[in-house]
Scaffold this motif. Structure first.
Motif, PDB file in Angstrom:
ATOM      1  N   HIS A 205       0.803  -1.220   0.000  1.00 49.58           N
ATOM      2  CA  HIS A 205       0.000   0.000   0.000  1.00 49.58           C
ATOM      3  C   HIS A 205       0.839   1.274   0.000  1.00 49.58           C
ATOM      4  CE1 HIS A 205      -3.839  -2.037   0.339  1.00 49.58           C
ATOM      5  NE2 HIS A 205      -3.281  -2.856   1.216  1.00 49.58           N
ATOM      6  N   ASN A 206       2.075   1.185   0.444  1.00 47.02           N
ATOM      7  CA  ASN A 206       2.936   2.377   0.450  1.00 47.02           C
ATOM      8  C   ASN A 206       3.354   2.816  -0.946  1.00 47.02           C
ATOM      9  OD1 ASN A 206       3.178   2.910   3.289  1.00 47.02           O
ATOM     10  ND2 ASN A 206       4.442   1.086   3.464  1.00 47.02           N
ATOM     11  N   PHE A 207       3.159   1.937  -1.934  1.00 46.49           N
ATOM     12  CA  PHE A 207       3.576   2.279  -3.294  1.00 46.49           C
ATOM     13  C   PHE A 207       2.564   3.142  -4.045  1.00 46.49           C
ATOM     14  CE2 PHE A 207       6.453  -1.241  -2.446  1.00 46.49           C
ATOM     15  CZ  PHE A 207       7.632  -0.783  -3.006  1.00 46.49           C
ATOM     16  N   PHE A 208       1.430   3.430  -3.422  1.00 48.29           N
ATOM     17  CA  PHE A 208       0.457   4.352  -4.028  1.00 48.29           C
ATOM     18  C   PHE A 208       0.845   5.769  -3.609  1.00 48.29           C
ATOM     19  CE2 PHE A 208      -1.706   0.300  -3.934  1.00 48.29           C
ATOM     20  CZ  PHE A 208      -2.321   0.255  -5.176  1.00 48.29           C
ATOM     21  N   THR A 209       1.737   6.360  -4.374  1.00 42.17           N
ATOM     22  CA  THR A 209       2.339   7.640  -3.991  1.00 42.17           C
ATOM     23  C   THR A 209       1.746   8.817  -4.761  1.00 42.17           C
ATOM     24  OG1 THR A 209       4.077   7.268  -5.632  1.00 42.17           O
ATOM     25  CG2 THR A 209       4.534   6.556  -3.374  1.00 42.17           C
ATOM     26  N   GLN A 210       2.097  10.023  -4.308  1.00 49.52           N
ATOM     27  CA  GLN A 210       1.674  11.242  -4.994  1.00 49.52           C
ATOM     28  C   GLN A 210       2.517  11.437  -6.256  1.00 49.52           C
ATOM     29  OE1 GLN A 210       2.279  14.223  -2.009  1.00 49.52           O
ATOM     30  NE2 GLN A 210       0.669  13.456  -0.674  1.00 49.52           N
ATOM     31  N   ASN A 211       2.084  12.361  -7.119  1.00 50.69           N
ATOM     32  CA  ASN A 211       2.764  12.549  -8.402  1.00 50.69           C
ATOM     33  C   ASN A 211       4.189  13.096  -8.270  1.00 50.69           C
ATOM     34  OD1 ASN A 211       0.524  11.624  -9.787  1.00 50.69           O
ATOM     35  ND2 ASN A 211      -0.350  13.672 -10.033  1.00 50.69           N
ATOM     36  N   ASP A 212       4.480  13.781  -7.151  1.00 49.64           N
ATOM     37  CA  ASP A 212       5.794  14.395  -6.988  1.00 49.64           C
ATOM     38  C   ASP A 212       6.712  13.606  -6.053  1.00 49.64           C
ATOM     39  OD1 ASP A 212       4.375  14.814  -4.693  1.00 49.64           O
ATOM     40  OD2 ASP A 212       4.924  16.927  -4.473  1.00 49.64           O
ATOM     41  N   PHE A 213       6.338  12.357  -5.769  1.00 50.84           N
ATOM     42  CA  PHE A 213       7.117  11.566  -4.825  1.00 50.84           C
ATOM     43  C   PHE A 213       7.049  10.090  -5.203  1.00 50.84           C
ATOM     44  CE2 PHE A 213       7.346   9.128  -0.770  1.00 50.84           C
ATOM     45  CZ  PHE A 213       8.584   9.567  -0.307  1.00 50.84           C
ATOM     46  N   MET A 214       8.206   9.425  -5.144  1.00 50.64           N
ATOM     47  CA  MET A 214       8.205   7.994  -5.449  1.00 50.64           C
ATOM     48  C   MET A 214       9.090   7.237  -4.462  1.00 50.64           C
ATOM     49  SD  MET A 214      10.479   7.702  -8.909  1.00 50.64           S
ATOM     50  CE  MET A 214      12.133   8.380  -9.014  1.00 50.64           C
ATOM     51  N   ILE A 215       8.855   5.940  -4.410  1.00 54.86           N
ATOM     52  CA  ILE A 215       9.554   5.056  -3.483  1.00 54.86           C
ATOM     53  C   ILE A 215      10.205   3.928  -4.265  1.00 54.86           C
ATOM     54  CG2 ILE A 215       9.243   3.380  -1.616  1.00 54.86           C
ATOM     55  CD1 ILE A 215       6.879   5.091  -0.657  1.00 54.86           C
ATOM     56  N   MET A 216      11.439   3.579  -3.875  1.00 55.33           N
ATOM     57  CA  MET A 216      12.115   2.414  -4.437  1.00 55.33           C
ATOM     58  C   MET A 216      12.538   1.495  -3.297  1.00 55.33           C
ATOM     59  SD  MET A 216      14.532   3.878  -7.502  1.00 55.33           S
ATOM     60  CE  MET A 216      13.851   4.901  -8.817  1.00 55.33           C
ATOM     61  N   ASP A 217      12.180   0.229  -3.425  1.00 53.63           N
ATOM     62  CA  ASP A 217      12.569  -0.801  -2.464  1.00 53.63           C
ATOM     63  C   ASP A 217      13.702  -1.595  -3.096  1.00 53.63           C
ATOM     64  OD1 ASP A 217      12.851  -3.109  -0.905  1.00 53.63           O
ATOM     65  OD2 ASP A 217      10.719  -3.179  -0.404  1.00 53.63           O
ATOM     66  N   ILE A 218      14.919  -1.460  -2.542  1.00 53.28           N
ATOM     67  CA  ILE A 218      16.069  -2.148  -3.126  1.00 53.28           C
ATOM     68  C   ILE A 218      16.406  -3.438  -2.376  1.00 53.28           C
ATOM     69  CG2 ILE A 218      17.023   0.002  -4.019  1.00 53.28           C
ATOM     70  CD1 ILE A 218      19.096  -0.116  -1.728  1.00 53.28           C
ATOM     71  N   GLY A 219      15.654  -3.735  -1.321  1.00 52.56           N
ATOM     72  CA  GLY A 219      15.912  -4.942  -0.546  1.00 52.56           C
ATOM     73  C   GLY A 219      16.591  -4.621   0.779  1.00 52.56           C
ATOM     74  N   HIS A 220      16.220  -5.325   1.812  1.00 47.73           N
ATOM     75  CA  HIS A 220      16.767  -5.091   3.157  1.00 47.73           C
ATOM     76  C   HIS A 220      18.280  -5.335   3.179  1.00 47.73           C
ATOM     77  CE1 HIS A 220      15.787  -5.179   7.664  1.00 47.73           C
ATOM     78  NE2 HIS A 220      17.101  -5.259   7.575  1.00 47.73           N
ATOM     79  N   TYR A 221      18.680  -6.524   2.766  1.00 48.69           N
ATOM     80  CA  TYR A 221      20.107  -6.889   2.766  1.00 48.69           C
ATOM     81  C   TYR A 221      20.920  -5.953   1.875  1.00 48.69           C
ATOM     82  CZ  TYR A 221      24.323  -9.662   1.822  1.00 48.69           C
ATOM     83  OH  TYR A 221      25.618 -10.082   1.666  1.00 48.69           O
ATOM     84  N   GLU A 222      20.398  -5.693   0.690  1.00 48.69           N
ATOM     85  CA  GLU A 222      21.135  -4.869  -0.288  1.00 48.69           C
ATOM     86  C   GLU A 222      21.375  -3.456   0.234  1.00 48.69           C
ATOM     87  OE1 GLU A 222      19.393  -8.292  -2.362  1.00 48.69           O
ATOM     88  OE2 GLU A 222      18.627  -6.857  -0.898  1.00 48.69           O
TER      89      GLU A 222
END
Length: 239
Positions: A205-222
């Motif tokens: 659900h956190n990936f539903f972001t506003q138009n001026d903001f984005m999220i990238m999940d690169i992995g916990h370990y990484e």
């Protein structure tokens, strides 16, 4: 040298007093006065790490994640954590962890992430008022498009894929990040004016972001792997 000497060097970099209330950083197995001639460093105390430590004749394992994180009601070989504790004690291996205390210093886990991207003017994202806290935020040397930012993250962190929300509509100039599980800092990243937030363990659900903001999940370990080199350099410098 003794365990307490190595612990003191690590804690001069990341004091135990900084760790979160839920954490269990510090000496987990062993005694402060135990002698150490050889140490192994890793992110986690896995079965493979323990086996390697025994084969290499190590007296100490230093990790980022604590072997014992929550309470144990029994120490049994039927449980992975219990089996690791038993094996370490039988082999005479001390186990020490630098966890959220190493997350909350600027030159720690999140700071290393910022260095990978070449961020400038880097500061603590969730500053606790004393120059320490979780996450960091900084500016890119030059504005990037979504595609350029994505490719930069993949290249600098050695990733084949990145889990990302929808692209921002404008340029990316400011980036916030937090090593490990950083969903709790999403609002702080937005408040800091970042167009991009990078972390691990981000839920759907956190990936539903506003138009001026984005999220990238690169992995916990990484996102945390650099802590091994940080601790290695610290120990090599002091001993």
């Amino acid at each position: 040298m003794k365990v307490r000497e190595i612990a003191a060097a690590i804690e001069s970099f990341a004091p135990l007093s900084l760790q979160e209330s839920y954490d269990n950083a510090g000496l987990i197995v062993g005694r402060p006065d135990d002698e150490v001639h050889k140490a192994l460093l890793a992110v986690d105390v896995s079965e493979e790490v323990l086996r390697e430590a025994v084969e290499e004749g190590c007296d100490m394992i230093i990790t980022h994640h604590p072997l014992i994180f929550s309470g144990l009601k029994k120490i049994s070989p039927e449980d992975a954590t219990g089996a690791a504790v038993i094996k370490a004690i039988r082999a005479g291996i001390c186990i020490y962890a630098a966890h959220t205390n190493a997350d909350k210093v600027l030159s720690g886990v999140s700071g290393a992430m910022a260095a990978r991207l070449g961020l400038e003017n880097v500061s603590i994202l969730a500053d606790e008022g004393d120059g320490t806290g979780l996450g960091v935020v900084g500016t890119l040397p030059q504005p990037l498009t979504f595609r350029q930012a994505l490719e930069l993250v993949k290249e600098m962190f050695g990733l084949k894929v990145v889990k990302s929300s929808k692209p921002v509509e404008g340029p990316v100039t400011k980036v916030a990040m937090c090593g490990g599980s950083g969903a709790s800092l999403i609002k702080a990243a937005q408040k800091a004016g970042a167009q991009l937030y990078i972390s691990g363990d981000i839920s759907y659900h956190n990936f539903f972001t506003q138009n001026d903001f984005m999220i990238m999940d690169i992995g916990h370990y990484e996102s945390e792997i650099d802590i091994v080199e940080i601790l290695f350099s610290l120990i090599k410098k002091n001993f």
